[in-house]
Write a protein that holds these residues in place. Structure first.
Motif, PDB file in Angstrom:
ATOM      1  N   UNK A 150       0.784  -1.232  -0.010  1.00 53.91           N
ATOM      2  CA  UNK A 150       0.243  -0.028   0.129  1.00 53.91           C
ATOM      3  C   UNK A 150       0.879   1.353  -0.135  1.00 53.91           C
ATOM      4  N   UNK A 151       0.488   2.353  -0.764  1.00 52.86           N
ATOM      5  CA  UNK A 151       1.153   3.390  -0.931  1.00 52.86           C
ATOM      6  C   UNK A 151       1.626   4.205   0.768  1.00 52.86           C
ATOM      7  N   UNK A 152       2.620   4.354   0.789  1.00 57.76           N
ATOM      8  CA  UNK A 152       2.918   4.972   2.295  1.00 57.76           C
ATOM      9  C   UNK A 152       3.448   3.766   3.287  1.00 57.76           C
ATOM     10  N   UNK A 153       3.146   2.624   2.889  1.00 57.12           N
ATOM     11  CA  UNK A 153       3.875   1.732   3.932  1.00 57.12           C
ATOM     12  C   UNK A 153       5.276   1.433   3.548  1.00 57.12           C
ATOM     13  N   UNK A 154       5.948   1.457   4.599  1.00 57.08           N
ATOM     14  CA  UNK A 154       7.555   1.049   4.478  1.00 57.08           C
ATOM     15  C   UNK A 154       7.719  -0.196   4.788  1.00 57.08           C
ATOM     16  N   UNK A 155       7.436  -0.817   6.083  1.00 55.61           N
ATOM     17  CA  UNK A 155       7.568  -2.226   6.626  1.00 55.61           C
ATOM     18  C   UNK A 155       6.282  -2.704   7.276  1.00 55.61           C
ATOM     19  N   UNK A 169       7.638  -7.380   4.971  1.00 54.36           N
ATOM     20  CA  UNK A 169       7.686  -6.679   3.897  1.00 54.36           C
ATOM     21  C   UNK A 169       8.399  -5.388   3.948  1.00 54.36           C
ATOM     22  N   UNK A 170       9.336  -4.968   3.322  1.00 55.06           N
ATOM     23  CA  UNK A 170       9.914  -3.810   3.594  1.00 55.06           C
ATOM     24  C   UNK A 170      10.228  -3.292   2.142  1.00 55.06           C
ATOM     25  N   UNK A 171      10.089  -1.878   2.247  1.00 56.09           N
ATOM     26  CA  UNK A 171      10.460  -1.246   0.604  1.00 56.09           C
ATOM     27  C   UNK A 171      11.831  -0.562   0.912  1.00 56.09           C
ATOM     28  N   UNK A 172      12.034   0.298   0.037  1.00 55.02           N
ATOM     29  CA  UNK A 172      13.530   0.824  -0.229  1.00 55.02           C
ATOM     30  C   UNK A 172      13.608   1.932   0.958  1.00 55.02           C
ATOM     31  N   UNK A 173      12.427   2.768   1.423  1.00 59.17           N
ATOM     32  CA  UNK A 173      12.517   3.878   2.301  1.00 59.17           C
ATOM     33  C   UNK A 173      12.148   3.310   3.670  1.00 59.17           C
ATOM     34  N   UNK A 174      12.178   1.920   4.113  1.00 58.22           N
ATOM     35  CA  UNK A 174      11.764   1.312   5.139  1.00 58.22           C
ATOM     36  C   UNK A 174      13.108   1.082   5.823  1.00 58.22           C
ATOM     37  N   UNK A 227       3.425  -2.242  11.646  1.00 55.11           N
ATOM     38  CA  UNK A 227       3.582  -1.462  10.395  1.00 55.11           C
ATOM     39  C   UNK A 227       4.236  -0.242  10.562  1.00 55.11           C
ATOM     40  N   UNK A 228       5.197   0.182   9.608  1.00 54.30           N
ATOM     41  CA  UNK A 228       5.727   1.746   9.688  1.00 54.30           C
ATOM     42  C   UNK A 228       5.405   2.383   8.423  1.00 54.30           C
ATOM     43  N   UNK A 229       4.966   3.495   8.456  1.00 50.43           N
ATOM     44  CA  UNK A 229       4.463   4.127   7.390  1.00 50.43           C
ATOM     45  C   UNK A 229       4.361   5.758   7.203  1.00 50.43           C
ATOM     46  N   UNK A 230       4.067   6.435   6.330  1.00 54.92           N
ATOM     47  CA  UNK A 230       4.168   7.613   6.411  1.00 54.92           C
ATOM     48  C   UNK A 230       3.208   8.142   5.267  1.00 54.92           C
ATOM     49  N   UNK A 231       3.126   9.558   4.979  1.00 53.36           N
ATOM     50  CA  UNK A 231       1.971  10.230   4.369  1.00 53.36           C
ATOM     51  C   UNK A 231       2.016   9.164   3.040  1.00 53.36           C
ATOM     52  N   UNK A 232       0.895   9.154   2.410  1.00 49.29           N
ATOM     53  CA  UNK A 232      -0.469   9.651   2.682  1.00 49.29           C
ATOM     54  C   UNK A 232      -1.118   8.881   3.838  1.00 49.29           C
ATOM     55  N   UNK A 233      -0.753   7.914   4.576  1.00 53.43           N
ATOM     56  CA  UNK A 233      -1.342   7.092   5.464  1.00 53.43           C
ATOM     57  C   UNK A 233      -1.285   7.797   6.916  1.00 53.43           C
ATOM     58  N   UNK A 234      -2.371   7.542   7.455  1.00 49.54           N
ATOM     59  CA  UNK A 234      -2.536   7.896   8.970  1.00 49.54           C
ATOM     60  C   UNK A 234      -2.800   6.883   9.726  1.00 49.54           C
ATOM     61  N   UNK A 235      -2.883   6.932  11.092  1.00 49.09           N
ATOM     62  CA  UNK A 235      -2.859   6.028  11.987  1.00 49.09           C
ATOM     63  C   UNK A 235      -4.318   5.198  11.663  1.00 49.09           C
TER      64      UNK A 235
END
Lengths: 259, 117
Positions: A150-155, A169-174, A227-235
């Motif tokens: 999902x967009x915004x999810x890093x780990x 799961x981990x993406x490059x920014x995570x 889960x570790x995430x950032x914009x556009x996701x919120x808690x």
């Protein structure tokens, strides 16, 4: 009353502190009123849950003394392997009980199955059923990876009771997969500990909002999702995603149909 | 600060709140009958320290808010500048709507300025 509520909470959340408080309150009731069927039944149930079979029997015999026609109690006593009772067994000490309750909490499961205990007090049937929820680990693992995209999810990570990684799961920014699993283990432990010391029951969810990224940890039965995430996701949106995921994989078909 | 906490406690579902320093000293508190100020402060401070320690190696340790939702209660810790605002909530209340009140209280505490003990 307090004892009854604590037994219900122990059944639902498997938190040792609830069992210890319940046992203490119920012991006091039977000291004051030794003929209380309700208190003896609840104590017997607690002892059954933690595996103190002799004490469970002892209190069920006290129930039978007051309600000799309780067929389900007689059947249960026969099932746990005793026909007679000499009435002279030593009381389990509070400390010994606390040790058994803690062992149950650490194991995340009861020694005696809750659903086989006679329902003397018309308990909340759901609480017993929830104690044995169906877990689809494969489905959960697949969904963890899907949420990770999902967009915004890093780990994302799914851990078992012992902290073993079941899916991740981990993406490059995570963070690296190893680091993230380690962080979630540590945070889970701290959050669990705080909830229990505050006597707030079992941890359901922890959320951390940080300028560098937000974290959500969800506990369901013996499993932990992080889960570790950032914009556009919120808690709140991540919580919805994770609720959806756990509802799909940790519910019985009947519950899913009802939902 | 006590006035800020008292107003926060008037929000439905808030059982009590307190402001603590980073090392767990109570600056001001307004807690319900069943909550002991020193105990809640110690628990909150211990949680803050442990969480920060775990997050520091990954540059995530400067968090604005920590929310713990347990089966029988909720705890929110919000960065309020010179102090941390600790809010104990009832289990039946959704955290979302109360967050605005918590943010507002944290901002007002932040505006109160430096704390000297």
């Amino acid at each position: 009353m307090q004892g009854e509520i604590r037994v219900e909470r122990f059944l639902r959340d498997v938190v040792a502190q609830d069992a210890v408080h319940a046992e203490h309150a119920l012991r006091r009731v039977v000291q004051i009123n030794s003929g209380s069927v309700k208190a003896h039944a609840l104590l017997a149930e607690l002892y059954h849950l933690v595996g103190a079979v002799a004490d469970c029997r002892r209190h069920l015999h006290r129930v039978l003394a007051e309600k000799p026609d309780a067929d389900d109690v007689q059947a249960f006593l026969a099932r746990i392997g005793e026909g007679t009772w000499d009435g002279e067994l030593e009381d389990l000490t509070s400390d010994a009980f606390a040790t058994l309750a803690r062992a149950v909490e650490e194991a995340g499961d009861f020694v005696g199955a809750p659903e086989v205990f006679p329902d003397l007090l018309c308990h909340d049937a759901d609480a017993r059923r929830r104690a044995r929820l169906h877990v689809d680990i494969d489905g959960l693992s697949r969904d963890i990876a899907r949420v990770g995209q999902t967009a915004g999810v890093r780990n994302t990570v799914l851990l078992d009771r012992d902290g073993k990684v079941l899916a991740e799961h981990a993406d490059d920014a995570g963070l690296s997969r190893r680091d993230f699993a380690h962080v979630i283990r540590q945070l889970r432990s701290t959050a669990d500990d705080t909830s229990r010391r505050m006597d707030a029951g079992a941890l359901v969810r922890a959320e951390i909002e940080s300028p560098a990224g937000d974290l959500t940890i969800v506990r369901v039965q013996r499993l932990t999702v992080g889960a570790l995430y950032s914009e556009p996701l919120r808690a709140d949106s991540v919580w919805e995603l994770l609720q959806d995921l756990t509802a799909r994989n940790l519910s019985t078909p009947t519950e899913v149909a009802h939902a | 600060m006590r006035r800020v906490l008292k107003q926060l406690n008037d929000v439905v579902g808030v059982k009590g709140s307190l402001a603590i320093t980073w090392d767990g000293m109570v600056v001001a508190s307004h807690l319900g009958r069943n909550l002991e100020e020193e105990f809640v402060a110690a628990m909150a401070s211990a949680a803050l320290h442990s969480m920060r320690r775990a997050l520091a190696p990954h540059a995530l340790h400067t968090f604005n808010r920590l929310t713990l939702v347990a089966s029988h209660g909720k705890l929110v810790l919000a960065d309020a500048g010179p102090a941390y605002l600790v809010v104990v909530m009832d289990r039946n209340v959704e955290v979302g709507p109360v967050q605005i009140e918590i943010e507002s209280a944290a901002m007002r505490i932040r505006q109160l300025g430096e704390i000297r003990i």
